[in-house]
Design an enzyme around this catalytic site. Structure first.
Site, PDB file in Angstrom:
ATOM      1  N   GLU A   1       0.801  -1.235   0.000  1.00 30.48           N
ATOM      2  CA  GLU A   1       0.000   0.000   0.000  1.00 30.48           C
ATOM      3  C   GLU A   1       0.833   1.284   0.000  1.00 30.48           C
ATOM      4  O   GLU A   1       0.812   2.045   0.983  1.00 30.48           O
ATOM      5  CB  GLU A   1      -0.953   0.001   1.193  1.00 30.48           C
ATOM      6  CG  GLU A   1      -1.951  -1.128   1.168  1.00 30.48           C
ATOM      7  CD  GLU A   1      -3.052  -0.973   2.216  1.00 30.48           C
ATOM      8  OE1 GLU A   1      -2.935  -0.106   3.102  1.00 30.48           O
ATOM      9  OE2 GLU A   1      -4.048  -1.711   2.127  1.00 30.48           O
TER      10      GLU A   1
ATOM     11  N   GLU B   1      -5.533  -8.550   1.162  1.00 32.28           N
ATOM     12  CA  GLU B   1      -6.101  -8.182   2.470  1.00 32.28           C
ATOM     13  C   GLU B   1      -7.589  -7.922   2.321  1.00 32.28           C
ATOM     14  O   GLU B   1      -8.006  -7.236   1.386  1.00 32.28           O
ATOM     15  CB  GLU B   1      -5.464  -6.889   3.031  1.00 32.28           C
ATOM     16  CG  GLU B   1      -4.078  -7.039   3.575  1.00 32.28           C
ATOM     17  CD  GLU B   1      -3.533  -5.736   4.180  1.00 32.28           C
ATOM     18  OE1 GLU B   1      -4.328  -4.869   4.557  1.00 32.28           O
ATOM     19  OE2 GLU B   1      -2.300  -5.632   4.251  1.00 32.28           O
TER      20      GLU B   1
END
Ligand code: FCB
Length: 450
Positions: free
Chosen positions: A175, A362
């Site tokens: 991320e 995720e």
């Protein structure tokens, strides 16, 4: 929402034999042992020690003590029938000063985890950077210093060499939008820097580093599966007013396209006027070093965002309409529970012809869990996971190239600036005693994967 999909009971077979199932974690959030066995300081060690940065003054110095309890936790992964375990390497354990002298004890520690996973027939999935830059490098500017590309390259080479004989699945970075945005623009994550002058170079150097790291892995480990992960939220405009619609396009470019598009060879999104400020950091020849042909892209999705035009918000002229204001169901993070979000996100990324394969690296939710009679019943999390998976299945059945799903996360842990308050685990942790209790959601996952 399509009611037939919503009602389909989920079972493993529906996703096919080749679908990859797993669970995800990150070093800072679980390891503890912040200064054990020669580990150097990371930016999170320094940030959490500052007053007022983390809710309730929590810190990650012990976390879930995974450093010492990894065998027990991997045994739990085994007990839950989870075949794939994603975890990250702490750069400062391997290179205490970020570059130079290698800390063999750090390498030995990750070797023990990898070997123990393989003994238990669990595949290790390695993330090389989940936000914990060595502090020694931050003192030289961290992600704002272009030298970070070389520092990162050196670190990746060491990891590829040390672990590549056994690790077949790699993620270069986790991320980038979050660690550059929260860490170098808003200052709410380590290292706590703020402003556009830090954000712009951090973005470009992160992209260059992702590509440089991926090239190292490809060169050293031609048979490994190489990916990198992105945070993605489904974006919708607050109204069909053209100003809101245009604001939503800008937020989508910022949150969902800023990092992935240069990496796919499409350049930085033109819709973001603010990126003009990045030009001074882009050197001749950089264009050729932004792109990499990844084997897979890791997509991480939790929610959707509703976007409104906002005159007063600098650079982006858009703001998010908070879920609590909209009176929709939320998690303990205040994030809207919106299962169709993961479907739309999958469809969105599926459209890029350059993406070969998607893993959802995720997906999960925090709810205020309680121990009652030594058990943790978490029906909201079970429902969340079921509904999100139904949407994944819907996308998959429509031909979307999604190949796996990893729950965030194994145990309750240190949730960055939110400390230990939000509990995301499918296993409960009593942070006083470090006792683990498998939640109903953990049992549900074990049953799904049986
Ligand atoms: C993601 C992070 C992960 C965790 C979850 C809740 O953005 O990658 O470390 O904090 O959110």
């Amino acid at each position: 929402m399509d009611s037939t999909i919503q009602d389909t009971p989920i079972n493993k077979q529906l996703f096919g034999e080749d679908f990859t199932w797993g669970v995800s974690t990150a070093a800072v959030q679980i390891e503890g042992a912040h200064n054990a066995d020669g580990k150097g300081e990371s930016i999170w060690d320094v940030f959490t020690a500052k007053k007022g940065k983390i809710l309730n003054g929590h810190h990650h110095r012990i976390a879930t003590d995974f450093y010492n309890r990894y065998q027990d936790d991997i045994d739990l992964i085994k007990q839950l029938n989870i075949p794939n375990f994603r975890f990250s390497i702490s750069w400062a354990r391997i290179l205490p000063n970020g570059t130079g002298a290698v800390n063999q004890a750090g390498i030995d520690y990750y070797n023990r985890i990898i070997d123990y996973c393989l003994q238990q027939d669990i595949q290790p999935w390695l993330t090389l950077y989940h936000w914990d830059l060595p502090h020694a490098l931050e003192l030289q500017g961290g992600w704002t210093n272009r030298a970070v590309v070389d520092w990162f390259t050196e670190y990746v080479k060491i990891c590829a060499h040390a672990f590549g004989d056994r690790v077949k699945h790699w993620m270069v970075m986790n991320e980038p939008a979050v660690f550059t945005g929260a860490g170098y623009f808003f200052g709410i994550h380590a290292p706590g820097k703020t402003g556009i002058k830090n954000f712009m170079p951090a973005i470009h150097h992160a992209v260059l580093s992702i590509t440089a790291g991926a090239k190292v892995l490809r060169g050293a480990l031609p048979d490994a599966e190489i990916g990198t992960t992105f945070s993605c939220s489904y974006i919708e405009p607050y109204s069909d007013n053209p100003k809101d619609v245009a604001a939503a396009v800008r937020v989508d470019a910022l949150l969902n396209r800023l990092f992935i598009e240069p990496i796919l060879g499409l350049g930085y999104p033109a819709e973001l006027a603010v990126l003009k400020g990045m030009e001074k950091y882009i050197l001749p020849g950089d264009e050729d070093n932004l792109k990499f042909d990844f084997d897979f892209i890791g997509i991480q999705n939790y929610t959707r965002e509703i976007v409104k035009y906002s005159f007063f918000t600098p650079y982006i002229h858009a703001s998010l309409v908070k879920a609590e204001k909209r009176k929709v169901p939320v998690t303990a993070m205040g994030w809207e529970v919106y299962p169709a979000s993961i479907y739309h996100i999958l469809k969105k990324y599926d459209k890029y012809p350059q993406i070969k394969k998607i893993y959802l690296t995720e997906s999960g939710a925090a709810f205020p869990d309680e121990v009652i009679n030594s058990e943790v019943d978490d029906p909201k999390r079970v429902e969340y996971l079921q509904k999100y998976l139904q949407q994944v299945l819907k996308a998959k059945n429509e031909g979307c190239k999604v190949s796996g799903y990893f729950i965030w996360t194994l145990t309750d842990n240190f949730e960055w600036a939110e400390g230990y308050n939000p509990r995301f685990g499918i296993i409960y942790v009593d942070f006083e005693t470090q006792q683990r209790i498998i939640k109903a959601s953990g049992l549900w996952y074990a049953n799904l994967l049986r």
